[in-house]
Design an enzyme around this catalytic site. Structure first.
Site, PDB file in Angstrom:
ATOM      1  N   ARG A  56       0.878  -1.179   0.000  1.00 56.01           N
ATOM      2  CA  ARG A  56       0.000   0.000   0.000  1.00 56.01           C
ATOM      3  C   ARG A  56       0.907   1.219   0.000  1.00 56.01           C
ATOM      4  O   ARG A  56       2.119   1.112   0.120  1.00 56.01           O
ATOM      5  CB  ARG A  56      -1.025  -0.012   1.141  1.00 56.01           C
ATOM      6  N   GLY A  57       0.280   2.402  -0.097  1.00 57.35           N
ATOM      7  CA  GLY A  57       1.067   3.620  -0.285  1.00 57.35           C
ATOM      8  C   GLY A  57       1.096   3.916  -1.780  1.00 57.35           C
ATOM      9  O   GLY A  57       1.376   3.010  -2.594  1.00 57.35           O
ATOM     10  N   ALA A  58       0.797   5.172  -2.135  1.00 58.87           N
ATOM     11  CA  ALA A  58       0.578   5.506  -3.548  1.00 58.87           C
ATOM     12  C   ALA A  58       1.740   5.106  -4.469  1.00 58.87           C
ATOM     13  O   ALA A  58       1.534   4.374  -5.455  1.00 58.87           O
ATOM     14  CB  ALA A  58       0.252   6.995  -3.666  1.00 58.87           C
ATOM     15  N   ASP A 244      -2.115  10.940  -1.932  1.00 58.67           N
ATOM     16  CA  ASP A 244      -2.516   9.889  -2.878  1.00 58.67           C
ATOM     17  C   ASP A 244      -2.885  10.462  -4.231  1.00 58.67           C
ATOM     18  O   ASP A 244      -2.785   9.792  -5.247  1.00 58.67           O
ATOM     19  CB  ASP A 244      -3.672   9.072  -2.310  1.00 58.67           C
ATOM     20  N   LYS A 255      -4.648   9.993   3.410  1.00 59.46           N
ATOM     21  CA  LYS A 255      -5.277   9.116   4.405  1.00 59.46           C
ATOM     22  C   LYS A 255      -6.332   9.842   5.244  1.00 59.46           C
ATOM     23  O   LYS A 255      -6.126  10.996   5.642  1.00 59.46           O
ATOM     24  CB  LYS A 255      -4.163   8.551   5.298  1.00 59.46           C
TER      25      LYS A 255
HETATM   26  O1  MRU Z   1      -4.426   3.198   2.392  1.00 53.41           O
HETATM   27  P1  MRU Z   1      -2.951   3.398   2.225  1.00 53.41           P
HETATM   28  O2  MRU Z   1      -2.134   2.816   3.334  1.00 53.41           O
HETATM   29  O3  MRU Z   1      -2.471   2.971   0.857  1.00 53.41           O
HETATM   30  O4  MRU Z   1      -2.783   4.987   2.307  1.00 53.41           O
HETATM   31  C1  MRU Z   1      -1.514   5.537   2.145  1.00 53.41           C
HETATM   32  C2  MRU Z   1      -1.483   7.006   2.314  1.00 53.41           C
HETATM   33  O5  MRU Z   1      -2.483   7.653   2.529  1.00 53.41           O
HETATM   34  C3  MRU Z   1      -0.161   7.675   2.134  1.00 53.41           C
HETATM   35  O6  MRU Z   1      -0.080   8.857   2.892  1.00 53.41           O
HETATM   36  C4  MRU Z   1       0.033   8.042   0.645  1.00 53.41           C
HETATM   37  O7  MRU Z   1      -0.223   6.948  -0.170  1.00 53.41           O
HETATM   38  C5  MRU Z   1       1.406   8.524   0.395  1.00 53.41           C
HETATM   39  S1  MRU Z   1       2.620   7.257   0.586  1.00 53.41           S
HETATM   40  C6  MRU Z   1       4.112   7.930   0.217  1.00 53.41           C
END
Ligand code: MRU
Length: 350
Positions: A56-58, A244, A255
């Protein structure tokens, strides 16, 4: 803590690497209790890993999808048809809607495919793999630049607040908001990180804490609702969050809980910084109200990690992200520089 057995790319801890026809993926749903590296050799496995947040994470899901498009052609011996490539792309694109890095990476891989669709499958795979690795490499490089730009904005002895996980685990490596934390720590500028636990999936408690412990960065976890009191006590100098999707106007999806932090930061006169690579900017979405917000299952709220807290019959609403208006953002820190209001992104694409 030992991390040598975990995936590495160019010597850096990474959530995903491609090796011998498949993907090695660190299963983030098992952290911090267990460090399990999965082997994915099929597109449906890659899609499942993204959907269920094993990765996970963009930026990290974009990179995983790029490798997934190589994995998808692994059984092909002759030509790979456009229809087949489009089906692979759609299966990956449908996994999570908010982070634009996912479709950005898929589009970039498709563009390379279209330029080389007449190549025999083995050669095409090499070309696609080279592009996926370039995407991965560029992300790490971008994060290092972001770290330097961001650390410059922080005061000496900075105490920062962050949410979710934006570190090596959420990116190709090094991290975005957590990359700024790392750079500030390396430069001797950082006093303390306050990490919101990040309900309901606890990316702060499980993942950010795991990374900060590994890096020896001083931190305290706090419940999400402690953020206002922390700021009121004068214990926060800056808020650093990831993103994201950033609309052309600068409105930013991140988030769930990020918007509340931005409102609190404005009230307490604390700079609120969004930290992201330009692959997170989506100029085709003009404002935040055009960003699709993922809603996840009620179960994540009613019975987190399988433990039921709410009574039988209770219902829940579980948006995974919210949108922070550009007017609350002091600056957006990217690899190409620091942007300030009025935002109007025009990113030069490769
Ligand atoms: O639901 P997730 O864990 O994928 O959410 C991730 C986030 O909101 C991060 O802040 C975002 O993707 C940036 S990661 C560098």
């Amino acid at each position: 803590m030992r991390t040598e057995s975990l995936p590495r790319f160019q010597g850096v801890l990474t959530p995903v690497v491609y090796r011998n026809g498949g993907i090695d993926l660190l299963d983030q749903t098992q952290l911090p209790q267990q460090e399990v590296v999965l082997r994915l050799t099929d597109v449906s496995e890659v899609a499942e890993a993204i959907r269920t947040m094993r990765v996970r994470g963009a930026p990290a899901i974009g990179i995983t999808a790029a490798y997934g498009m190589v994995v998808g052609t692994e059984d092909d011996e002759s030509l790979v048809t456009v229809e087949r490539m489009e089906a692979i792309a759609e299966a990956l694109r449908a996994t999570r809607p908010t982070a634009v890095n996912l479709s950005w990476a898929i589009d970039r891989m498709m563009a390379v495919f279209v330029r080389h669709e007449d190549e025999a499958a083995p050669r095409l795979r090499e070309i696609l793999l080279a592009e996926a690795r370039r995407i991965h490499e560029e992300d790490i490089e971008a994060n290092r630049c972001i770290g330097r730009h961001g650390a410059e904005l922080l005061p000496q002895g900075a105490r920062v607040l962050t949410i979710c996980n934006t570190g090596a685990l959420a990116t190709g490596g090094y991290g975005t908001a957590l990359g700024v934390v790392r750079a500030a720590h390396e430069g001797g500028k950082l006093r303390m990180v306050y990490a919101c636990e990040t309900r309901p999936r606890l990316q702060g408690s499980r993942l950010t804490a795991w990374e900060l412990l590994n890096e020896g960065v001083p931190f305290r976890l706090c419940v999400d609702s402690a953020a206002g009191y922390l700021m009121a006590q004068g214990r926060i100098d800056a808020v650093l969050t990831g993103a994201d999707r950033i609309a052309k106007s600068g409105d930013t999806a991140n988030k769930i809980g990020t918007y509340a932090l931005a409102v609190l930061a404005r009230y307490h006169d604390i700079p609120f910084y969004v930290v992201a690579p330009t692959s997170t900017v989506d100029e085709s979405t003009l404002r935040g109200d055009g960003i699709p917000i993922e809603e996840r299952s009620e179960g994540e709220v009613l019975a987190p990690f399988g433990v039921a807290f709410a009574p039988d019959g209770a219902q829940a609403w579980n948006p995974a992200f919210d949108v922070t208006p550009a007017s609350l953002i002091a600056a957006i820190i990217t690899e190409v520089g620091v942007f300030r209001s009025p935002y109007c992104f025009e990113i030069e694409r490769k």
